[in-house]
Design a protein around this motif. Structure first.
Motif, PDB file in Angstrom:
ATOM      1  N   LEU A   7       1.521  -5.349 -16.350  1.00 46.34           N
ATOM      2  CA  LEU A   7       0.714  -5.216 -17.558  1.00 46.34           C
ATOM      3  C   LEU A   7       0.673  -3.776 -18.063  1.00 46.34           C
ATOM      4  CD1 LEU A   7      -2.308  -7.532 -16.721  1.00 46.34           C
ATOM      5  CD2 LEU A   7      -0.545  -7.931 -18.436  1.00 46.34           C
ATOM      6  N   GLU A   8       0.509  -2.837 -17.135  1.00 45.66           N
ATOM      7  CA  GLU A   8       0.452  -1.429 -17.551  1.00 45.66           C
ATOM      8  C   GLU A   8       1.775  -0.980 -18.155  1.00 45.66           C
ATOM      9  OE1 GLU A   8      -0.936   0.509 -13.992  1.00 45.66           O
ATOM     10  OE2 GLU A   8      -2.997   0.545 -14.764  1.00 45.66           O
ATOM     11  N   ALA A   9       2.892  -1.405 -17.553  1.00 46.60           N
ATOM     12  CA  ALA A   9       4.209  -1.062 -18.113  1.00 46.60           C
ATOM     13  C   ALA A   9       4.374  -1.683 -19.493  1.00 46.60           C
ATOM     14  CB  ALA A   9       5.314  -1.542 -17.178  1.00 46.60           C
ATOM     15  N   THR A  10       3.926  -2.936 -19.643  1.00 47.13           N
ATOM     16  CA  THR A  10       4.036  -3.626 -20.929  1.00 47.13           C
ATOM     17  C   THR A  10       3.304  -2.863 -22.027  1.00 47.13           C
ATOM     18  OG1 THR A  10       4.198  -5.779 -19.833  1.00 47.13           O
ATOM     19  CG2 THR A  10       3.538  -5.778 -22.135  1.00 47.13           C
ATOM     20  N   MET A  11       2.096  -2.408 -21.736  1.00 50.05           N
ATOM     21  CA  MET A  11       1.322  -1.694 -22.758  1.00 50.05           C
ATOM     22  C   MET A  11       1.932  -0.334 -23.086  1.00 50.05           C
ATOM     23  SD  MET A  11      -2.619  -2.709 -21.892  1.00 50.05           S
ATOM     24  CE  MET A  11      -2.558  -1.954 -20.276  1.00 50.05           C
ATOM     25  N   ARG A  12       2.446   0.358 -22.062  1.00 54.67           N
ATOM     26  CA  ARG A  12       3.112   1.655 -22.326  1.00 54.67           C
ATOM     27  C   ARG A  12       4.317   1.459 -23.224  1.00 54.67           C
ATOM     28  NH1 ARG A  12       2.698   2.330 -16.736  1.00 54.67           N
ATOM     29  NH2 ARG A  12       4.955   2.076 -16.543  1.00 54.67           N
ATOM     30  N   TRP A  13       5.088   0.438 -22.941  1.00 53.35           N
ATOM     31  CA  TRP A  13       6.321   0.223 -23.696  1.00 53.35           C
ATOM     32  C   TRP A  13       6.044  -0.284 -25.108  1.00 53.35           C
ATOM     33  CZ3 TRP A  13       9.311  -2.532 -19.125  1.00 53.35           C
ATOM     34  CH2 TRP A  13       9.560  -1.564 -18.133  1.00 53.35           C
ATOM     35  N   LEU A  14       4.981  -1.058 -25.276  1.00 58.10           N
ATOM     36  CA  LEU A  14       4.584  -1.461 -26.631  1.00 58.10           C
ATOM     37  C   LEU A  14       4.196  -0.241 -27.456  1.00 58.10           C
ATOM     38  CD1 LEU A  14       2.451  -4.700 -26.115  1.00 58.10           C
ATOM     39  CD2 LEU A  14       4.541  -4.507 -27.473  1.00 58.10           C
ATOM     40  N   ASP A  15       3.434   0.665 -26.857  1.00 57.59           N
ATOM     41  CA  ASP A  15       3.022   1.881 -27.552  1.00 57.59           C
ATOM     42  C   ASP A  15       4.221   2.735 -27.946  1.00 57.59           C
ATOM     43  OD1 ASP A  15       0.360   1.201 -27.366  1.00 57.59           O
ATOM     44  OD2 ASP A  15      -0.014   2.388 -25.559  1.00 57.59           O
ATOM     45  N   ALA A  16       5.279   2.678 -27.132  1.00 62.15           N
ATOM     46  CA  ALA A  16       6.476   3.473 -27.417  1.00 62.15           C
ATOM     47  C   ALA A  16       7.425   2.767 -28.379  1.00 62.15           C
ATOM     48  CB  ALA A  16       7.210   3.787 -26.110  1.00 62.15           C
ATOM     49  N   GLY A  17       7.078   1.559 -28.819  1.00 61.17           N
ATOM     50  CA  GLY A  17       7.886   0.858 -29.811  1.00 61.17           C
ATOM     51  C   GLY A  17       9.032   0.038 -29.253  1.00 61.17           C
ATOM     52  N   HIS A  18       9.038  -0.240 -27.960  1.00 63.94           N
ATOM     53  CA  HIS A  18      10.113  -1.029 -27.358  1.00 63.94           C
ATOM     54  C   HIS A  18       9.882  -2.522 -27.571  1.00 63.94           C
ATOM     55  CE1 HIS A  18      12.275   2.135 -25.164  1.00 63.94           C
ATOM     56  NE2 HIS A  18      11.089   2.660 -24.901  1.00 63.94           N
ATOM     57  N   VAL A  25       8.589  -7.509 -16.263  1.00 68.50           N
ATOM     58  CA  VAL A  25       8.767  -7.199 -17.669  1.00 68.50           C
ATOM     59  C   VAL A  25      10.058  -6.405 -17.805  1.00 68.50           C
ATOM     60  CG1 VAL A  25       7.327  -5.110 -17.546  1.00 68.50           C
ATOM     61  CG2 VAL A  25       7.716  -6.241 -19.756  1.00 68.50           C
ATOM     62  N   LEU A  26      10.881  -6.817 -18.774  1.00 66.27           N
ATOM     63  CA  LEU A  26      12.216  -6.250 -18.974  1.00 66.27           C
ATOM     64  C   LEU A  26      12.284  -5.607 -20.352  1.00 66.27           C
ATOM     65  CD1 LEU A  26      15.228  -5.911 -18.235  1.00 66.27           C
ATOM     66  CD2 LEU A  26      15.583  -8.268 -18.996  1.00 66.27           C
ATOM     67  N   ARG A  27      12.564  -4.304 -20.370  1.00 67.95           N
ATOM     68  CA  ARG A  27      12.599  -3.537 -21.622  1.00 67.95           C
ATOM     69  C   ARG A  27      13.961  -3.675 -22.289  1.00 67.95           C
ATOM     70  NH1 ARG A  27      10.641   2.625 -21.083  1.00 67.95           N
ATOM     71  NH2 ARG A  27      12.882   3.070 -20.959  1.00 67.95           N
ATOM     72  N   ASP A  28      14.013  -3.405 -23.600  1.00 65.07           N
ATOM     73  CA  ASP A  28      15.243  -3.605 -24.372  1.00 65.07           C
ATOM     74  C   ASP A  28      16.390  -2.700 -23.944  1.00 65.07           C
ATOM     75  OD1 ASP A  28      14.055  -1.294 -25.297  1.00 65.07           O
ATOM     76  OD2 ASP A  28      13.770  -2.014 -27.355  1.00 65.07           O
ATOM     77  N   ASP A  29      16.100  -1.640 -23.161  1.00 64.29           N
ATOM     78  CA  ASP A  29      17.178  -0.777 -22.675  1.00 64.29           C
ATOM     79  C   ASP A  29      17.521  -1.055 -21.206  1.00 64.29           C
ATOM     80  OD1 ASP A  29      14.915   0.164 -21.474  1.00 64.29           O
ATOM     81  OD2 ASP A  29      15.108   2.231 -22.189  1.00 64.29           O
ATOM     82  N   GLY A  30      16.936  -2.136 -20.635  1.00 66.65           N
ATOM     83  CA  GLY A  30      17.282  -2.522 -19.268  1.00 66.65           C
ATOM     84  C   GLY A  30      16.304  -2.069 -18.203  1.00 66.65           C
ATOM     85  N   HIS A  31      15.309  -1.265 -18.546  1.00 67.61           N
ATOM     86  CA  HIS A  31      14.312  -0.875 -17.559  1.00 67.61           C
ATOM     87  C   HIS A  31      13.441  -2.085 -17.198  1.00 67.61           C
ATOM     88  CE1 HIS A  31      15.497   3.181 -18.708  1.00 67.61           C
ATOM     89  NE2 HIS A  31      14.815   3.634 -17.665  1.00 67.61           N
ATOM     90  N   VAL A  32      13.033  -2.150 -15.936  1.00 68.30           N
ATOM     91  CA  VAL A  32      12.303  -3.321 -15.462  1.00 68.30           C
ATOM     92  C   VAL A  32      11.186  -2.905 -14.511  1.00 68.30           C
ATOM     93  CG1 VAL A  32      13.886  -3.693 -13.520  1.00 68.30           C
ATOM     94  CG2 VAL A  32      12.580  -5.618 -14.412  1.00 68.30           C
TER      95      VAL A  32
END
Length: 348
Positions: free
Chosen positions: A9-20, A43-50
């Protein structure tokens, strides 16, 4: 609370704030042997970070590769399966015959992650329901007996502390035990009415109460998802808690102490209104035998036994503290060879 849910959840919110853009991946069904249970997520980010885990790594690698190739194009949730054939099982590192069904959910500001995070921070148990057709999310209260539900049109997952732990005593050993218990996703309550201990208690994520132990047990209404450990060495406190906890359906009731103290404790408890079956539920001395001497080692020993009890694992007799110490004395203090003794003396 440093659970995997919280980290995701914390990673998801950080990445949303960064526009991912990102996908929340949840295990919704498994067949045969599976490396992760239903409800596991990442949670999997658009650049492959997980962040998080759903397998031993091979399925994560395939999902990362797909996102790096094609990005996060989904607008609504979708279902994928891994390990349907023996060839796929080998390819993705699943045990023979294992199959996993996953839901891939694109995360947006409307996914309710901030609200869910706030609820978990308050120690609440929350049901998150996802509409597979629209991606709409609703949050509501959950009970400890609820589990993952998926019917192709709706996915409900449970988040928050599923198990509770009551620790009697706020001493040094309790600090180590509670720190690890929080990492294991327990909702931890520490009970100690002694003035000299409560003012120095500062373990984040725990709740300290100063009521008498028997009253605390009754107030908490310990159930099948509750564990209690007494750590004070003071019969006036430990025995009060034990005489009430042994009457509850708690999956684990344990007491710290030597073999001699444990025998004396059992004799004292016989004077209370406890049946033989209730007394037999007492784990004492608490823990498994690993030669532990320091407070951190003793905490690991106790939590290993708690974990086995939670997972309904019957430990061999040689791992009991009382039995292990006796075996060591018989063998003139030579180290116990688990591969030899654990199988030679299982049936006690």
């Amino acid at each position: 609370m440093n659970s995997v849910d919280f980290e995701v959840l914390e990673a998801t919110m950080r990445w949303l704030d960064a526009g991912h853009r990102m996908l929340l991946v949840t295990v919704v069904k498994t067949w045969g042997s599976s490396p992760r249970p239903e409800g596991a997520m990442l949670v999997l980010r658009d650049d492959g970070h997980v962040v998080g885990s759903i397998s031993g790594g091979c399925i994560e690698d395939d999902l990362i590769d797909q996102v790096r190739r094609y990005g996060v194009a989904q607008r609504t949730p979708e279902v994928v399966e891994y390990g349907v054939s023996a060839e796929e099982a080998r390819r993705f590192g699943l045990p023979c015959g294992g199959t996993m069904q996953l839901v891939l959910e694109p995360i947006t500001r409307q996914s309710g992650m901030q609200t869910l995070h706030e609820a978990l921070s308050r120690g609440e148990l929350v049901a998150r329901t996802l509409d597979m057709a629209t991606g709409a999310v609703t949050l509501g209260p959950a009970s400890t007996t609820d589990g993952v539900y998926f019917n192709e049109t709706r996915l409900t997952t449970i988040h928050g502390p599923r198990y509770r732990m009551l620790v009697i005593g706020a001493g040094q050993l309790s600090r180590y035990l509670c720190q690890v218990a929080i990492g294991l996703d327990y909702q931890v309550v520490v009970c100690d009415p002694r003035e000299e201990y409560v003012h120095t208690w500062d373990v984040p994520g725990t709740r300290l109460v100063r009521t008498m132990p028997d009253d605390t047990v009754l107030d908490m209404k310990l159930d099948e998802r509750s564990a209690m450990i007494t750590l004070t060495h003071d019969p006036k406190l430990d025995d009060l808690a034990l005489m009430e906890a042994l009457k509850t359906p708690a999956f684990y009731v344990g007491a710290l102490g030597s073999r001699r103290n444990n025998a004396a404790r059992r004799e004292r408890l016989k004077e209370f209104d406890l049946s033989d079956a209730q007394l037999a539920r007492l784990r004492g001395p608490a823990g498994i035998y690993i030669g532990s001497r320091t407070p951190p080692e003793i905490a690991i020993s106790i939590l290993a036994e708690v974990t086995a009890a939670k997972n309904s694992v019957l430990l061999p007799a040689i791992l009991r503290v009382e039995r292990g110490k006796t075996e060591k004395e018989v063998t003139n203090d030579t180290p116990i060879n688990a591969g030899h003794l654990a199988y030679a003396r299982l049936a006690v």
